[in-house]
Write an enzyme that holds these catalytic residues in place. Sequence first.
Site, PDB file in Angstrom:
ATOM      1  N   LYS A   1     -11.443  -5.058  -4.106  1.00  0.00           N
ATOM      2  CA  LYS A   1     -12.346  -3.944  -4.372  1.00  0.00           C
ATOM      3  C   LYS A   1     -11.585  -2.692  -4.792  1.00  0.00           C
ATOM      4  O   LYS A   1     -12.160  -1.775  -5.346  1.00  0.00           O
ATOM      5  CB  LYS A   1     -13.208  -3.672  -3.139  1.00  0.00           C
ATOM      6  CG  LYS A   1     -12.432  -3.553  -1.836  1.00  0.00           C
ATOM      7  CD  LYS A   1     -13.321  -3.802  -0.613  1.00  0.00           C
ATOM      8  CE  LYS A   1     -12.478  -3.921   0.651  1.00  0.00           C
ATOM      9  NZ  LYS A   1     -13.139  -4.568   1.761  1.00  0.00           N
TER      10      LYS A   1
ATOM     11  N   LYS B   1      -4.675 -10.650  -6.360  1.00  0.00           N
ATOM     12  CA  LYS B   1      -5.836 -10.958  -5.520  1.00  0.00           C
ATOM     13  C   LYS B   1      -7.071 -10.190  -6.010  1.00  0.00           C
ATOM     14  O   LYS B   1      -6.946  -9.028  -6.392  1.00  0.00           O
ATOM     15  CB  LYS B   1      -5.480 -10.517  -4.093  1.00  0.00           C
ATOM     16  CG  LYS B   1      -6.461 -10.876  -3.037  1.00  0.00           C
ATOM     17  CD  LYS B   1      -6.060 -10.265  -1.702  1.00  0.00           C
ATOM     18  CE  LYS B   1      -6.358  -8.780  -1.661  1.00  0.00           C
ATOM     19  NZ  LYS B   1      -6.316  -8.172  -0.329  1.00  0.00           N
TER      20      LYS B   1
ATOM     21  N   LYS C   1       0.817  -1.224   0.000  1.00  0.00           N
ATOM     22  CA  LYS C   1       0.000   0.000   0.000  1.00  0.00           C
ATOM     23  C   LYS C   1       0.845   1.265   0.000  1.00  0.00           C
ATOM     24  O   LYS C   1       0.360   2.332  -0.367  1.00  0.00           O
ATOM     25  CB  LYS C   1      -0.957  -0.002   1.194  1.00  0.00           C
ATOM     26  CG  LYS C   1      -2.049  -1.037   1.023  1.00  0.00           C
ATOM     27  CD  LYS C   1      -3.218  -0.812   1.942  1.00  0.00           C
ATOM     28  CE  LYS C   1      -4.334  -1.785   1.590  1.00  0.00           C
ATOM     29  NZ  LYS C   1      -5.373  -1.865   2.599  1.00  0.00           N
TER      30      LYS C   1
HETATM   31  P1  TYM Z   1     -10.416  -6.736   4.243  1.00  0.00           P
HETATM   32  O1  TYM Z   1     -11.498  -5.752   4.533  1.00  0.00           O
HETATM   33  O2  TYM Z   1      -9.406  -6.374   3.223  1.00  0.00           O
HETATM   34  O3  TYM Z   1     -11.031  -8.123   3.832  1.00  0.00           O
HETATM   35  C1  TYM Z   1     -11.992  -8.758   4.646  1.00  0.00           C
HETATM   36  C2  TYM Z   1     -11.776 -10.267   4.625  1.00  0.00           C
HETATM   37  O4  TYM Z   1     -11.894 -10.779   3.304  1.00  0.00           O
HETATM   38  C3  TYM Z   1     -10.740 -11.551   2.968  1.00  0.00           C
HETATM   39  N1  TYM Z   1     -10.446 -11.370   1.546  1.00  0.00           N
HETATM   40  C4  TYM Z   1     -10.266 -12.362   0.671  1.00  0.00           C
HETATM   41  N2  TYM Z   1     -10.299 -13.712   0.816  1.00  0.00           N
HETATM   42  C5  TYM Z   1     -10.063 -14.459  -0.280  1.00  0.00           C
HETATM   43  N3  TYM Z   1      -9.805 -13.933  -1.503  1.00  0.00           N
HETATM   44  C6  TYM Z   1      -9.774 -12.598  -1.697  1.00  0.00           C
HETATM   45  N4  TYM Z   1      -9.522 -12.089  -2.902  1.00  0.00           N
HETATM   46  C7  TYM Z   1     -10.002 -11.745  -0.581  1.00  0.00           C
HETATM   47  N5  TYM Z   1     -10.036 -10.399  -0.401  1.00  0.00           N
HETATM   48  C8  TYM Z   1     -10.308 -10.185   0.891  1.00  0.00           C
HETATM   49  C9  TYM Z   1      -9.633 -10.978   3.843  1.00  0.00           C
HETATM   50  O5  TYM Z   1      -8.595 -11.915   4.035  1.00  0.00           O
HETATM   51  C10 TYM Z   1     -10.384 -10.674   5.124  1.00  0.00           C
HETATM   52  O6  TYM Z   1     -10.510 -11.827   5.926  1.00  0.00           O
HETATM   53  N6  TYM Z   1      -7.229  -6.247   8.040  1.00  0.00           N
HETATM   54  C11 TYM Z   1      -8.492  -6.816   7.650  1.00  0.00           C
HETATM   55  C12 TYM Z   1      -9.646  -6.352   8.482  1.00  0.00           C
HETATM   56  C13 TYM Z   1      -9.497  -6.552   9.961  1.00  0.00           C
HETATM   57  C14 TYM Z   1      -9.555  -7.790  10.652  1.00  0.00           C
HETATM   58  C15 TYM Z   1      -9.409  -7.467  12.025  1.00  0.00           C
HETATM   59  C16 TYM Z   1      -9.681  -9.122  10.230  1.00  0.00           C
HETATM   60  C17 TYM Z   1      -9.337  -5.571  10.891  1.00  0.00           C
HETATM   61  N7  TYM Z   1      -9.288  -6.135  12.136  1.00  0.00           N
HETATM   62  C18 TYM Z   1      -9.393  -8.468  12.996  1.00  0.00           C
HETATM   63  C19 TYM Z   1      -9.678 -10.114  11.212  1.00  0.00           C
HETATM   64  C20 TYM Z   1      -9.515  -9.788  12.575  1.00  0.00           C
HETATM   65  C21 TYM Z   1      -8.766  -6.420   6.209  1.00  0.00           C
HETATM   66  O7  TYM Z   1      -8.275  -5.455   5.703  1.00  0.00           O
HETATM   67  O8  TYM Z   1      -9.671  -7.170   5.600  1.00  0.00           O
END
Ligand code: TYM
Length: 328
Positions: free
Chosen positions: A195, A192, A111
Site C-alpha cells: 500500500k 512486494k 524503512k
Molecule cells: P502489515 O500491516 O504490513 O500487513 C498485514 C498482513 O498482510 C501481509 N502482507 C502480505 N502478504 C502477502 N503478500 C503481500 N504483498 C503482503 N503485504 C502484506 C503481512 O505479512 C501481514 O501478515 N507487523 C505487521 C502487523 C503486526 C502483526 C502483529 C502481525 C503487528 N503486530 C502481531 C502479526 C502479529 C505488519 O506490518 O503487517
Amino acid sequence: MGRVLSGIQPSGQLTLGNYIGAMQNYVKLQHTEECYFMVVDLHAISVAQEPAKLREQSEAVAALFIAAGIDPLKANVYMQSHVRAHAELGWIMTTLSNMGELERMTQFKEKSAGKESVGAGLFVYPPLMAADILVYNSDLVPVGDDQKQHLELTRDLAGRFNSRYGEYFKIPEPYIPKVGARIMSLDDASKKMSKSNPNPGSYIALLDPPDVIRKKISRATTDSGREVKFDPASKPEISNLISIYSHCANMSVQEVEARYEGQGYGPFKKDLAEHVVSVIEPLQANYNEIRKSGEIHAILKQGAERAAAVADRTLAEVKERMGFLPPQ
Ligand code: TYM
C-alpha cells in the site's frame, strides 16, 4: 483449541496482498481456533500519521476484517490501543531486546534506508509485535512472508524471558500460506505488493472499483513468451499472477496452468480480472453495509473487553515473575 493472534496496520489502503497473505487465513482459522485479530494502530504511529486519516483508516480496516468474513461472534476483533497491556508488555519486550538484533530486522533496514532521521518507534516496532503475540500466549500467527523475521525475534524473546524468569511463554509458530505468502507488485515482481508504493497501478486495493481492478490487471507486467507457467525464477511476473488466480478462483496452480495451456496471456489475464472482481465485489458490498450500520464500534468494544481479560492476566503474571511490586 489453540490461540491465534494477528494484526494489520491502518496505515493506508489494504491490498489484495494483505487479503491473500493474511486475512484469508484469519477467516479459515476462526472456525477451529480461539482468535484475536487486531487493527494495530500503535504500530501505525511508528511513522507519523495524520489524526483524521488514522481514525478513518482504523475504522475502515476493522470493517474490512468483518467484510472479508471474520465473524465477531467467533473471533475477537479490536483495536490494539484499546487493550493497554500491549503497550506495557511492549516496553518489557523492548528491554529484553538487543540493539544488534533490532538493527538486523530487514523491515527496519528498508524503512530507514537513506533517511536522515529515523523515528525510534520504527526501531522498537518488533518488540511491540512480540508483545502482541505473547500477551495471549499465542500458538499460531497467520502472516505473510515479510513478517517471518519478526516472528523469529518473537520466538527468541519468548525463549529469553523463559530462561530468565522460568518457563511461561509458548513459542509461537508462524502460519504462512504455501502459495501467495508474498504477492508481488503488478508492475515489478521483484517488489512486494504494498500500500505504500507511490504507483497505485502496482497494487490492487480491496476498495478499488471493479473497473479499476480490470484495468490494473490488463496493464500488469508480463514476462516474455506466452506460456502460462508457474516458474518464479524465470517467469516471476506470470507466476505472481498465477498465485493471485489460484487464491481468487480457489484452484491449484496446476489446474490454472492446465486451463490456459496453449492459450497465451490474453485470456488468462481477462479471466484473472473477473476472478479477482468476484472476490472483491461481495467484500465491498459487505464493507459498505457495515460502515453504514455503525455496528463496528460495538464489535470493537466487545472484542477489546474479551482480549483485555486475557492480556491483563498475562501481564500480571509476567510482572510478578520479573519482580514488580504488585499493587495492593
Ligand atoms: P502489515 O500491516 O504490513 O500487513 C498485514 C498482513 O498482510 C501481509 N502482507 C502480505 N502478504 C502477502 N503478500 C503481500 N504483498 C503482503 N503485504 C502484506 C503481512 O505479512 C501481514 O501478515 N507487523 C505487521 C502487523 C503486526 C502483526 C502483529 C502481525 C503487528 N503486530 C502481531 C502479526 C502479529 C505488519 O506490518 O503487517
